[in-house]
Design an enzyme around this catalytic site. Structure first.
Site, mmCIF file in Angstrom:
data_model
loop_
_atom_site.group_PDB
_atom_site.id
_atom_site.type_symbol
_atom_site.label_atom_id
_atom_site.label_comp_id
_atom_site.label_asym_id
_atom_site.label_seq_id
_atom_site.Cartn_x
_atom_site.Cartn_y
_atom_site.Cartn_z
ATOM 1 C CB SER A 84 56.955 39.254 33.015
ATOM 2 O OG SER A 84 57.924 39.206 31.981
ATOM 3 C CB THR A 132 52.520 16.023 74.666
ATOM 4 O OG1 THR A 132 51.877 15.526 75.841
ATOM 5 C CG2 THR A 132 53.995 15.667 74.743
ATOM 6 C CG HIS A 133 48.150 15.800 73.747
ATOM 7 N ND1 HIS A 133 47.489 15.168 72.732
ATOM 8 C CD2 HIS A 133 49.087 14.929 74.190
ATOM 9 C CE1 HIS A 133 47.987 13.943 72.572
ATOM 10 N NE2 HIS A 133 48.966 13.789 73.442
ATOM 11 C CB SER A 159 45.019 48.386 71.904
ATOM 12 O OG SER A 159 43.696 48.853 71.733
ATOM 13 C CE LYS A 204 44.793 43.842 73.605
ATOM 14 N NZ LYS A 204 44.938 42.407 73.583
ATOM 15 C CD GLU A 249 49.211 38.933 67.169
ATOM 16 O OE1 GLU A 249 48.073 38.624 67.482
ATOM 17 O OE2 GLU A 249 49.649 40.095 67.302
#
Ligand code: ARG
Length: 460
Positions: free
Chosen positions: A22, A154-155, A276, A282, A289
């Site tokens: 280890s 909401t949603h 990109s 882009k 992300e």
């Protein structure tokens, strides 16, 4: 070198040695192992195993080793089983036979728990420092656009208008709770395990109170078997890390959406986006992300250790060596993500015209209208129906809230009489939400000032 071997006739297979080693990851614990061993040497002197001179020799040699260990060459070519074995070998190289006494009445089972507790105490503070810096960046971003109105969701459907700082303060609260979780995780780690031996308690009468004081522990473990078997304190750290990452991931997700062409609410700095290789136009939110992606990894670390522990018979089992990689991994990804999120936050430019226009185009004011009717005596259920009909009618006729005049509204339903029309502006309705915790402009201004003070108090 090995810390065992007397009862063996054969040599371990090379495959087994490599498989069980280890050192390549637990070398991170070297400072903690040194600190713990120095305290242990002092304890050994008090129970008469080491003379004052031997203790001084050991403590001093360990101090020199600590300095050497800062250089990467220190670990080069080492084939020791783990960091504890490596340290004793290095100590032996410096002090000779006296090093043979350092492990008297001590087991690696308690030593590894001690080292991780020492390491975790510092790492919790590290996370809190990074968290505070991010929270301050969020407050800067809130203050930079303190009057901006955005639709709240909401949603993922537009719900009611809120102030931009109110939205950011929601994340502030999550991170504030995270910070408390870090205090909690630190508190759980801040218990002295030393003196537990392998599982049954040390055979030497160490003054555990003195050892705890020496190493700055708040309390002392009460059961030696528990010490050898326990990794809850690592799980607490991983849970705090996973929850903080989860909050970061949701923030990242929001901003990925808000910076899309369709939303166009905000722009990320060039410094935190990438292009990109094929599509020249882009500008991708890779930093966000990656934060979202790393959250998955950290949750995986928590899951990995829980699954490792779930079927283990008491007390120590070598499976438990598998705790360290998820721990270090989670800590690294967390610190990196907190730093990244702060830099992203500092780069954000909001487009308040776009957010205001987004709010004005939909019916985020519907609740404000219905509540105004209720305030003037219309039962809420009826008010809800009237405004619902108004929305339906508008959708059919392609009308936005601002397209309605006061006279038209009154004509649509007499209940609207008496100045309800001003509520067609999304910035107006929120003025009735000055309740503590609401998005009323004064409530938000105060929440923002309070948040500044709260983050200063959190500074460790
Ligand atoms: N390297 C081990 C671990 O991380 C600690 C050593 C205890 N080993 C043992 N065979 N009792 O858990």
């Amino acid at each position: 070198m090995k810390l065992w071997g007397g009862r063996f006739e054969g040599q371990p297979s090379e495959v087994f040695e490599r498989f069980s080693r280890s050192l390549y990851f637990d070398r991170r614990l070297i400072d903690a192992d040194i600190r713990g061993s120095q305290a242990f040497a002092r304890a050994l002197e008090k129970v008469g195993i080491l003379s004052a001179e031997e203790r001084a020799q050991i403590v001093e040699a360990l101090e020199k080793i600590k300095a050497e260990a800062q250089q990467p060459e220190f670990f080069e070519g080492s084939t020791d089983e783990d960091v504890h074995t490596l340290l004793i070998r290095k100590l032996k190289e410096r002090t000779g036979a006296v090093a043979d006494k350092i492990h008297t009445g001590r087991s690696r089972n308690e030593q590894v728990s001690l080292d991780m507790r020492l390491w975790l105490r510092d790492e919790c503070r590290h996370a809190q420092t990074k968290l505070c810096a991010l929270m301050e960046a969020l407050l800067d971003l809130a203050e930079a656009y303190s009057n901006a109105v955005i639709p709240g969701y909401t949603h993922l459907r537009q719900a009611q208008a809120v102030l931009w700082p109110h939205y950011l303060l929601a994340y502030f609260e999550m991170f504030h709770r995270d910070c408390a979780r870090w205090d909690d995780a630190r508190g759980r780690a801040n218990v002295l395990p030393l003196g537990s031996g392998a599982l049954a308690g040390s055979g030497f009468p160490f003054d555990r109170e003195a050892m705890a004081r020496d190493l700055g522990f708040e309390s002392i473990s009460r059961n030696s078997m528990d010490v050898s078997a326990d990794r809850d304190f690592v799980l607490d750290f991983l849970y705090a890390a996973a929850t903080t990452m989860l909050h970061l991931s949701r923030l990242a997700e929001d901003w990925i959406i808000y910076t899309s062409e369709e939303f166009g609410w905000m722009e990320l700095g060039d410094a935190v986006t990438s292009g990109s290789s094929l599509m020249p136009q882009k500008k991708n939110p890779d930093s966000l992300e990656l934060i979202r992606g790393k959250c998955g990894r950290v949750i995986g670390c928590l899951t990995a250790l829980m699954v490792t522990m779930k079927g283990l018979p008491l007390t120590y089992n070598r499976d438990m060596q598998e705790d360290k990689e998820p721990l270090f991994e989670a800590a690294d990804q967390l610190i990196g993500s907190l730093e990244m999120a702060r830099v992203v936050a500092l780069s954000v430019k909001l487009n308040p015209e776009r957010t205001r226009a987004a709010a004005a185009e939909s019916w985020v004011v519907a609740t404000d209208l219905a509540e105004a009717l209720a305030r003037s005596g219309v039962p809420f259920h009826q008010a809800h129906q009237i405004v619902g009909k108004l929305v339906l009618e508008s959708l059919k006729r392609g009308k936005k809230p601002e397209d309605w005049t006061a006279a038209e509204l009154d004509k649509f339903a007499p209940e609207f009489r008496g100045g309800t029309a001003r509520l067609l502006d999304p910035a107006e309705g929120m003025k009735s939400r000055e309740i503590l915790g609401g998005t009323g402009p004064q409530a938000v201004a105060k929440a923002l000032t309070d948040a500044r003070k709260r983050v200063q108090q959190m500074r460790v």
